[in-house]
Motif scaffolding. Sequence first.
Motif, PDB file in Angstrom:
ATOM      1  N   GLU A 257       0.815  -1.219   0.000  1.00 42.01           N
ATOM      2  CA  GLU A 257       0.000   0.000   0.000  1.00 42.01           C
ATOM      3  C   GLU A 257       0.854   1.276   0.000  1.00 42.01           C
ATOM      4  OE1 GLU A 257      -3.128  -0.110  -0.476  1.00 42.01           O
ATOM      5  OE2 GLU A 257      -3.466  -2.250  -0.127  1.00 42.01           O
ATOM      6  N   SER A 258       2.099   1.172  -0.449  1.00 37.58           N
ATOM      7  CA  SER A 258       2.955   2.362  -0.550  1.00 37.58           C
ATOM      8  C   SER A 258       2.641   3.099  -1.845  1.00 37.58           C
ATOM      9  CB  SER A 258       4.433   1.980  -0.492  1.00 37.58           C
ATOM     10  OG  SER A 258       4.767   1.104  -1.560  1.00 37.58           O
ATOM     11  N   LEU A 259       3.120   4.338  -1.933  1.00 34.03           N
ATOM     12  CA  LEU A 259       2.753   5.183  -3.073  1.00 34.03           C
ATOM     13  C   LEU A 259       3.934   6.053  -3.472  1.00 34.03           C
ATOM     14  CD1 LEU A 259       0.465   6.213  -4.946  1.00 34.03           C
ATOM     15  CD2 LEU A 259      -0.037   7.936  -3.197  1.00 34.03           C
ATOM     16  N   ASP A 260       4.193   6.111  -4.779  1.00 34.54           N
ATOM     17  CA  ASP A 260       5.194   7.015  -5.345  1.00 34.54           C
ATOM     18  C   ASP A 260       4.473   8.063  -6.187  1.00 34.54           C
ATOM     19  OD1 ASP A 260       7.214   5.570  -4.185  1.00 34.54           O
ATOM     20  OD2 ASP A 260       7.722   4.443  -5.987  1.00 34.54           O
ATOM     21  N   LEU A 261       4.675   9.322  -5.856  1.00 36.62           N
ATOM     22  CA  LEU A 261       4.048  10.431  -6.569  1.00 36.62           C
ATOM     23  C   LEU A 261       5.107  11.284  -7.245  1.00 36.62           C
ATOM     24  CD1 LEU A 261       1.338  11.728  -4.052  1.00 36.62           C
ATOM     25  CD2 LEU A 261       0.928  10.564  -6.226  1.00 36.62           C
ATOM     26  N   GLU A 262       4.764  11.808  -8.410  1.00 39.86           N
ATOM     27  CA  GLU A 262       5.623  12.749  -9.127  1.00 39.86           C
ATOM     28  C   GLU A 262       4.775  13.902  -9.628  1.00 39.86           C
ATOM     29  OE1 GLU A 262       9.084   9.750 -10.935  1.00 39.86           O
ATOM     30  OE2 GLU A 262       7.704  10.836 -12.265  1.00 39.86           O
ATOM     31  N   ILE A 263       5.260  15.122  -9.408  1.00 45.16           N
ATOM     32  CA  ILE A 263       4.615  16.319  -9.933  1.00 45.16           C
ATOM     33  C   ILE A 263       5.655  17.058 -10.761  1.00 45.16           C
ATOM     34  CG2 ILE A 263       3.605  18.557  -9.404  1.00 45.16           C
ATOM     35  CD1 ILE A 263       3.281  15.649  -6.990  1.00 45.16           C
ATOM     36  N   GLN A 264       5.392  17.179 -12.054  1.00 47.62           N
ATOM     37  CA  GLN A 264       6.367  17.775 -12.971  1.00 47.62           C
ATOM     38  C   GLN A 264       5.730  18.914 -13.737  1.00 47.62           C
ATOM     39  OE1 GLN A 264       8.174  15.036 -15.722  1.00 47.62           O
ATOM     40  NE2 GLN A 264       9.871  16.424 -16.138  1.00 47.62           N
ATOM     41  N   ASP A 265       6.480  20.019 -13.870  1.00 50.06           N
ATOM     42  CA  ASP A 265       6.025  21.154 -14.665  1.00 50.06           C
ATOM     43  C   ASP A 265       7.015  21.408 -15.797  1.00 50.06           C
ATOM     44  OD1 ASP A 265       8.175  22.959 -13.784  1.00 50.06           O
ATOM     45  OD2 ASP A 265       7.123  23.012 -11.867  1.00 50.06           O
ATOM     46  N   GLU A 266       6.749  22.428 -16.576  1.00 54.87           N
ATOM     47  CA  GLU A 266       7.609  22.790 -17.702  1.00 54.87           C
ATOM     48  C   GLU A 266       8.219  24.171 -17.502  1.00 54.87           C
ATOM     49  OE1 GLU A 266       5.000  22.426 -21.020  1.00 54.87           O
ATOM     50  OE2 GLU A 266       5.193  20.241 -21.122  1.00 54.87           O
ATOM     51  N   GLY A 267       8.358  24.579 -16.241  1.00 51.50           N
ATOM     52  CA  GLY A 267       8.892  25.895 -15.939  1.00 51.50           C
ATOM     53  C   GLY A 267      10.407  25.952 -15.993  1.00 51.50           C
ATOM     54  N   PRO A 268      10.999  26.974 -15.371  1.00 51.14           N
ATOM     55  CA  PRO A 268      12.461  27.151 -15.427  1.00 51.14           C
ATOM     56  C   PRO A 268      13.234  26.136 -14.601  1.00 51.14           C
ATOM     57  CG  PRO A 268      11.476  28.787 -13.996  1.00 51.14           C
ATOM     58  CD  PRO A 268      10.330  28.071 -14.645  1.00 51.14           C
ATOM     59  N   GLY A 269      12.550  25.381 -13.735  1.00 53.21           N
ATOM     60  CA  GLY A 269      13.254  24.417 -12.907  1.00 53.21           C
ATOM     61  C   GLY A 269      13.918  25.063 -11.710  1.00 53.21           C
ATOM     62  N   ILE A 270      14.561  24.250 -10.903  1.00 52.73           N
ATOM     63  CA  ILE A 270      15.240  24.702  -9.686  1.00 52.73           C
ATOM     64  C   ILE A 270      16.729  24.413  -9.835  1.00 52.73           C
ATOM     65  CG2 ILE A 270      15.419  24.461  -7.184  1.00 52.73           C
ATOM     66  CD1 ILE A 270      12.545  23.481  -7.165  1.00 52.73           C
ATOM     67  N   PRO A 271      17.583  25.438  -9.728  1.00 50.99           N
ATOM     68  CA  PRO A 271      19.031  25.193  -9.819  1.00 50.99           C
ATOM     69  C   PRO A 271      19.480  24.187  -8.768  1.00 50.99           C
ATOM     70  CG  PRO A 271      18.549  27.549  -9.918  1.00 50.99           C
ATOM     71  CD  PRO A 271      17.265  26.868  -9.542  1.00 50.99           C
TER      72      PRO A 271
END
Length: 340
Positions: A257-271
Amino acid sequence: MLVVVSVLITTGLLMVALRTETELRFITVFSMIATLLITQFVAHGLTAPLDEMNTVAKGISHGDYTRRVSGADRRDELGDLASTINRMADDLEAVDRHRKELVANVSHELRTPIAALRAVLENVVDGVSAADPETMRTALKQTERLGRLVETLLDLSRLDNGVLPLKARRFEVWPYLSGVLKEANLAATQRGLSSASGNHTRTDVHLHLDVSPPELTAHADAERLHQVVANLIDNAVKHSPPHGRVTVRARRGHGPESLDLEIQDEGPGIPEPERHRVFERFNRGSSPSPHGPGSDGGTGLGLAIASWAVDLHGGRIGVAESVRGCLIQVTLPGIPRARG
Protein backbone atom coordinates in the motif's frame (compact mmCIF):
# COMPACT_ATOMS: atom_id res chain seq x y z
CA MET A 1 51.64 12.13 32.27
CA LEU A 2 52.12 14.43 35.26
CA VAL A 3 52.68 11.52 37.66
CA VAL A 4 54.99 9.67 35.27
CA VAL A 5 57.15 12.73 34.54
CA SER A 6 57.37 13.61 38.25
CA VAL A 7 58.44 10.07 39.16
CA LEU A 8 61.05 10.02 36.40
CA ILE A 9 62.51 13.36 37.47
CA THR A 10 62.62 12.30 41.14
CA THR A 11 64.23 8.94 40.25
CA GLY A 12 66.79 10.65 38.06
CA LEU A 13 67.75 13.14 40.75
CA LEU A 14 67.95 10.34 43.31
CA MET A 15 70.35 8.38 41.08
CA VAL A 16 72.45 11.51 40.59
CA ALA A 17 72.56 11.97 44.35
CA LEU A 18 73.71 8.43 44.95
CA ARG A 19 76.47 8.72 42.38
CA THR A 20 77.68 12.18 43.46
CA GLU A 21 77.05 11.76 47.19
CA THR A 22 74.75 14.80 47.21
CA GLU A 23 72.70 15.24 50.36
CA LEU A 24 69.16 13.87 50.15
CA ARG A 25 67.56 17.09 51.32
CA PHE A 26 68.86 18.95 48.27
CA ILE A 27 67.49 16.24 46.03
CA THR A 28 64.13 16.50 47.76
CA VAL A 29 64.00 20.29 47.28
CA PHE A 30 64.96 20.02 43.61
CA SER A 31 62.36 17.28 43.08
CA MET A 32 59.61 19.39 44.65
CA ILE A 33 60.53 22.44 42.58
CA ALA A 34 60.60 20.44 39.34
CA THR A 35 57.29 18.76 40.18
CA LEU A 36 55.63 22.12 40.95
CA LEU A 37 56.87 23.63 37.67
CA ILE A 38 55.60 20.68 35.67
CA THR A 39 52.27 20.76 37.52
CA GLN A 40 51.90 24.48 36.82
CA PHE A 41 52.64 23.94 33.14
CA VAL A 42 50.18 21.07 32.81
CA ALA A 43 47.51 22.85 34.89
CA HIS A 44 47.76 25.93 32.69
CA GLY A 45 47.30 23.76 29.61
CA LEU A 46 44.16 22.31 31.22
CA THR A 47 42.60 25.46 32.65
CA ALA A 48 43.25 27.82 29.72
CA PRO A 49 40.80 25.97 27.39
CA LEU A 50 38.27 25.78 30.22
CA ASP A 51 38.53 29.53 30.76
CA GLU A 52 37.98 30.09 27.04
CA MET A 53 34.98 27.75 27.07
CA ASN A 54 33.55 29.61 30.05
CA THR A 55 33.94 32.93 28.22
CA VAL A 56 32.28 31.61 25.07
CA ALA A 57 29.44 30.03 27.08
CA LYS A 58 28.78 33.34 28.83
CA GLY A 59 28.69 35.07 25.45
CA ILE A 60 26.19 32.52 24.15
CA SER A 61 24.00 33.05 27.22
CA HIS A 62 23.91 36.78 26.36
CA GLY A 63 22.98 36.17 22.73
CA ASP A 64 26.43 36.28 21.11
CA TYR A 65 26.48 33.21 18.85
CA THR A 66 29.47 34.27 16.74
CA ARG A 67 32.28 33.18 19.06
CA ARG A 68 33.79 29.72 18.89
CA VAL A 69 36.14 27.71 21.11
CA SER A 70 39.59 26.92 19.76
CA GLY A 71 41.22 23.53 20.22
CA ALA A 72 38.34 21.50 18.79
CA ASP A 73 40.94 19.43 16.91
CA ARG A 74 42.50 18.11 20.15
CA ARG A 75 42.22 14.34 20.58
CA ASP A 76 41.15 14.33 24.21
CA GLU A 77 38.15 15.14 26.39
CA LEU A 78 38.75 18.88 26.10
CA GLY A 79 38.73 18.61 22.32
CA ASP A 80 35.40 16.73 22.46
CA LEU A 81 33.96 19.36 24.78
CA ALA A 82 35.15 22.18 22.50
CA SER A 83 33.55 20.48 19.48
CA THR A 84 30.28 20.07 21.37
CA ILE A 85 30.21 23.74 22.39
CA ASN A 86 30.96 24.85 18.83
CA ARG A 87 28.17 22.65 17.44
CA MET A 88 25.79 24.04 20.03
CA ALA A 89 26.77 27.59 19.07
CA ASP A 90 26.21 26.76 15.37
CA ASP A 91 22.75 25.35 16.11
CA LEU A 92 21.76 28.30 18.28
CA GLU A 93 23.03 30.75 15.66
CA ALA A 94 20.96 28.99 12.98
CA VAL A 95 17.86 28.99 15.19
CA ASP A 96 18.30 32.68 15.97
CA ARG A 97 18.76 33.49 12.28
CA HIS A 98 15.64 31.53 11.34
CA ARG A 99 13.68 33.25 14.09
CA LYS A 100 14.65 36.69 12.80
CA GLU A 101 13.87 35.67 9.22
CA LEU A 102 10.51 34.29 10.35
CA VAL A 103 9.54 37.54 12.09
CA ALA A 104 10.66 39.64 9.12
CA ASN A 105 8.91 37.47 6.52
CA VAL A 106 5.68 37.12 8.47
CA SER A 107 5.61 40.88 9.00
CA HIS A 108 6.14 41.42 5.28
CA GLU A 109 3.47 38.90 4.28
CA LEU A 110 0.93 40.37 6.68
CA ARG A 111 1.71 43.96 5.73
CA THR A 112 0.91 43.49 2.03
CA PRO A 113 -2.75 42.38 2.29
CA ILE A 114 -3.37 44.66 5.27
CA ALA A 115 -2.11 47.67 3.30
CA ALA A 116 -4.26 46.73 0.31
CA LEU A 117 -7.34 46.19 2.48
CA ARG A 118 -6.76 49.49 4.26
CA ALA A 119 -6.44 51.34 0.95
CA VAL A 120 -9.74 49.89 -0.29
CA LEU A 121 -11.57 50.76 2.91
CA GLU A 122 -10.08 54.26 3.07
CA ASN A 123 -11.26 54.93 -0.49
CA VAL A 124 -14.76 53.80 0.46
CA VAL A 125 -14.82 55.91 3.65
CA ASP A 126 -13.46 59.01 1.86
CA GLY A 127 -15.95 58.63 -0.94
CA VAL A 128 -13.31 58.03 -3.59
CA SER A 129 -14.80 54.63 -4.38
CA ALA A 130 -18.32 53.37 -3.97
CA ALA A 131 -19.06 50.34 -1.84
CA ASP A 132 -20.12 48.39 -4.90
CA PRO A 133 -19.78 44.61 -5.28
CA GLU A 134 -16.50 44.93 -7.20
CA THR A 135 -14.88 46.98 -4.42
CA MET A 136 -16.18 44.60 -1.77
CA ARG A 137 -14.82 41.63 -3.74
CA THR A 138 -11.38 43.27 -3.72
CA ALA A 139 -11.57 43.74 0.05
CA LEU A 140 -12.84 40.18 0.49
CA LYS A 141 -9.97 38.82 -1.59
CA GLN A 142 -7.38 40.50 0.67
CA THR A 143 -9.23 39.30 3.78
CA GLU A 144 -9.23 35.73 2.44
CA ARG A 145 -5.51 36.03 1.73
CA LEU A 146 -4.94 37.04 5.36
CA GLY A 147 -7.03 34.10 6.52
CA ARG A 148 -5.08 31.66 4.36
CA LEU A 149 -1.77 32.96 5.67
CA VAL A 150 -2.87 32.71 9.31
CA GLU A 151 -4.22 29.19 8.74
CA THR A 152 -0.95 28.17 7.10
CA LEU A 153 1.06 29.51 10.04
CA LEU A 154 -1.22 27.60 12.42
CA ASP A 155 -0.60 24.41 10.44
CA LEU A 156 3.15 24.92 10.76
CA SER A 157 2.78 25.52 14.50
CA ARG A 158 0.78 22.31 14.90
CA LEU A 159 3.34 20.39 12.89
CA ASP A 160 6.21 21.74 14.98
CA ASN A 161 4.42 20.85 18.21
CA GLY A 162 3.55 17.38 17.01
CA VAL A 163 -0.19 17.81 17.59
CA LEU A 164 -1.23 16.50 14.17
CA PRO A 165 -1.69 12.75 14.60
CA LEU A 166 -1.97 10.72 11.42
CA LYS A 167 -5.32 9.16 10.59
CA ALA A 168 -4.14 6.76 7.92
CA ARG A 169 -6.58 4.67 5.92
CA ARG A 170 -6.71 2.73 2.68
CA PHE A 171 -8.09 4.58 -0.35
CA GLU A 172 -8.20 4.41 -4.14
CA VAL A 173 -5.65 6.75 -5.65
CA TRP A 174 -7.36 7.74 -8.93
CA PRO A 175 -10.66 9.07 -7.53
CA TYR A 176 -8.82 10.63 -4.60
CA LEU A 177 -6.37 12.61 -6.75
CA SER A 178 -9.14 13.55 -9.16
CA GLY A 179 -11.07 15.00 -6.23
CA VAL A 180 -8.04 16.94 -5.03
CA LEU A 181 -7.57 18.46 -8.47
CA LYS A 182 -11.22 19.39 -8.76
CA GLU A 183 -11.15 21.04 -5.34
CA ALA A 184 -8.12 23.03 -6.50
CA ASN A 185 -10.06 24.10 -9.64
CA LEU A 186 -7.36 22.62 -11.84
CA ALA A 187 -9.30 20.00 -13.75
CA ALA A 188 -9.01 20.28 -17.51
CA THR A 189 -12.50 21.74 -17.81
CA GLN A 190 -11.92 24.39 -15.14
CA ARG A 191 -8.31 25.45 -15.83
CA GLY A 192 -7.77 27.45 -12.64
CA LEU A 193 -6.12 27.25 -9.26
CA SER A 194 -6.96 28.44 -5.80
CA SER A 195 -4.58 27.40 -3.04
CA ALA A 196 -3.29 28.27 0.38
CA SER A 197 -0.42 30.36 -0.90
CA GLY A 198 -2.24 32.68 -3.23
CA ASN A 199 -5.13 33.09 -5.64
CA HIS A 200 -3.98 32.30 -9.14
CA THR A 201 -6.30 32.25 -12.13
CA ARG A 202 -4.15 30.39 -14.65
CA THR A 203 -6.50 29.37 -17.42
CA ASP A 204 -3.69 28.43 -19.78
CA VAL A 205 -2.04 25.60 -17.83
CA HIS A 206 -3.07 22.05 -18.64
CA LEU A 207 -3.09 19.48 -15.85
CA HIS A 208 -2.58 15.81 -16.68
CA LEU A 209 -3.25 13.00 -14.20
CA ASP A 210 -1.50 9.66 -14.76
CA VAL A 211 -2.29 6.80 -12.35
CA SER A 212 -1.04 3.30 -13.14
CA PRO A 213 -2.55 0.84 -12.60
CA PRO A 214 -5.98 2.54 -12.55
CA GLU A 215 -7.08 0.43 -9.55
CA LEU A 216 -4.03 1.56 -7.53
CA THR A 217 -4.64 1.86 -3.79
CA ALA A 218 -2.55 3.41 -1.00
CA HIS A 219 -2.51 3.75 2.78
CA ALA A 220 -2.02 7.29 4.13
CA ASP A 221 -3.68 10.20 5.92
CA ALA A 222 -5.98 11.65 3.26
CA GLU A 223 -6.11 15.13 4.78
CA ARG A 224 -2.35 15.46 5.14
CA LEU A 225 -1.80 14.04 1.65
CA HIS A 226 -4.26 16.60 0.32
CA GLN A 227 -1.96 19.34 1.67
CA VAL A 228 1.02 17.76 -0.07
CA VAL A 229 -0.61 17.40 -3.49
CA ALA A 230 -2.41 20.76 -3.43
CA ASN A 231 0.71 22.71 -2.47
CA LEU A 232 2.92 20.93 -5.00
CA ILE A 233 0.42 21.52 -7.79
CA ASP A 234 0.05 25.14 -6.73
CA ASN A 235 3.80 25.63 -6.94
CA ALA A 236 4.02 23.85 -10.31
CA VAL A 237 1.23 25.91 -11.86
CA LYS A 238 2.66 29.20 -10.61
CA HIS A 239 5.97 28.51 -12.32
CA SER A 240 4.57 27.05 -15.54
CA PRO A 241 5.06 28.95 -18.81
CA PRO A 242 2.03 30.13 -20.80
CA HIS A 243 0.08 27.12 -22.10
CA GLY A 244 2.33 24.85 -20.06
CA ARG A 245 1.61 21.36 -18.79
CA VAL A 246 1.69 19.98 -15.25
CA THR A 247 1.77 16.20 -14.89
CA VAL A 248 0.82 14.30 -11.75
CA ARG A 249 1.94 10.66 -11.77
CA ALA A 250 1.09 7.98 -9.23
CA ARG A 251 2.69 4.56 -9.09
CA ARG A 252 2.81 1.66 -6.64
CA GLY A 253 5.78 1.80 -4.28
CA HIS A 254 7.97 -1.00 -2.99
CA GLY A 255 6.05 -1.71 0.23
CA PRO A 256 2.45 -2.84 0.79
CA GLU A 257 0.00 0.00 0.00
CA SER A 258 2.96 2.36 -0.55
CA LEU A 259 2.75 5.18 -3.07
CA ASP A 260 5.19 7.01 -5.34
CA LEU A 261 4.05 10.43 -6.57
CA GLU A 262 5.62 12.75 -9.13
CA ILE A 263 4.61 16.32 -9.93
CA GLN A 264 6.37 17.78 -12.97
CA ASP A 265 6.02 21.15 -14.66
CA GLU A 266 7.61 22.79 -17.70
CA GLY A 267 8.89 25.90 -15.94
CA PRO A 268 12.46 27.15 -15.43
CA GLY A 269 13.25 24.42 -12.91
CA ILE A 270 15.24 24.70 -9.69
CA PRO A 271 19.03 25.19 -9.82
CA GLU A 272 20.87 22.30 -8.21
CA PRO A 273 22.55 24.43 -5.47
CA GLU A 274 19.10 25.56 -4.27
CA ARG A 275 17.35 22.19 -4.27
CA HIS A 276 18.15 21.45 -0.64
CA ARG A 277 16.58 24.78 0.44
CA VAL A 278 13.30 24.74 -1.49
CA PHE A 279 11.45 23.09 1.41
CA GLU A 280 12.53 25.71 3.95
CA ARG A 281 10.00 28.17 5.28
CA PHE A 282 9.51 31.38 3.30
CA ASN A 283 12.03 30.28 0.70
CA ARG A 284 11.06 31.47 -2.77
CA GLY A 285 14.39 30.75 -4.47
CA SER A 286 16.06 32.86 -7.11
CA SER A 287 14.29 31.45 -10.15
CA PRO A 288 12.35 33.79 -12.42
CA SER A 289 9.04 35.04 -11.14
CA PRO A 290 5.88 33.10 -11.90
CA HIS A 291 4.63 33.53 -15.42
CA GLY A 292 0.92 33.49 -15.34
CA PRO A 293 -1.51 36.30 -14.67
CA GLY A 294 -2.47 36.71 -11.08
CA SER A 295 0.68 35.10 -9.74
CA ASP A 296 1.91 36.92 -6.66
CA GLY A 297 4.79 34.60 -5.77
CA GLY A 298 3.04 33.07 -2.75
CA THR A 299 4.30 33.03 0.80
CA GLY A 300 7.01 30.42 0.44
CA LEU A 301 5.22 28.14 2.94
CA GLY A 302 3.57 25.62 0.61
CA LEU A 303 6.59 23.40 0.02
CA ALA A 304 7.51 23.56 3.72
CA ILE A 305 4.05 22.25 4.66
CA ALA A 306 4.31 19.52 2.01
CA SER A 307 7.68 18.44 3.39
CA TRP A 308 6.44 18.23 6.99
CA ALA A 309 3.31 16.33 5.97
CA VAL A 310 5.47 13.77 4.14
CA ASP A 311 7.79 13.52 7.15
CA LEU A 312 4.78 12.75 9.37
CA HIS A 313 4.15 9.69 7.19
CA GLY A 314 7.79 8.66 7.43
CA GLY A 315 8.19 9.24 3.70
CA ARG A 316 10.59 11.16 1.50
CA ILE A 317 10.22 14.25 -0.69
CA GLY A 318 12.81 15.87 -2.91
CA VAL A 319 13.69 17.49 -6.21
CA ALA A 320 14.77 14.99 -8.87
CA GLU A 321 16.71 15.42 -12.08
CA SER A 322 14.57 16.41 -15.04
CA VAL A 323 15.30 17.27 -18.65
CA ARG A 324 12.78 20.11 -18.54
CA GLY A 325 11.11 21.97 -15.71
CA CYS A 326 10.95 20.86 -12.09
CA LEU A 327 10.26 17.30 -10.95
CA ILE A 328 9.19 16.71 -7.33
CA GLN A 329 9.15 13.11 -6.11
CA VAL A 330 7.18 11.96 -3.07
CA THR A 331 7.42 8.49 -1.55
CA LEU A 332 4.94 7.30 1.11
CA PRO A 333 5.77 4.05 2.92
CA GLY A 334 2.21 2.71 3.16
CA ILE A 335 1.43 0.09 5.81
CA PRO A 336 4.34 -0.37 8.26
CA ARG A 337 5.85 -3.82 8.15
CA ALA A 338 5.20 -5.92 11.22
CA ARG A 339 8.31 -6.78 13.19
CA GLY A 340 8.92 -10.43 13.78
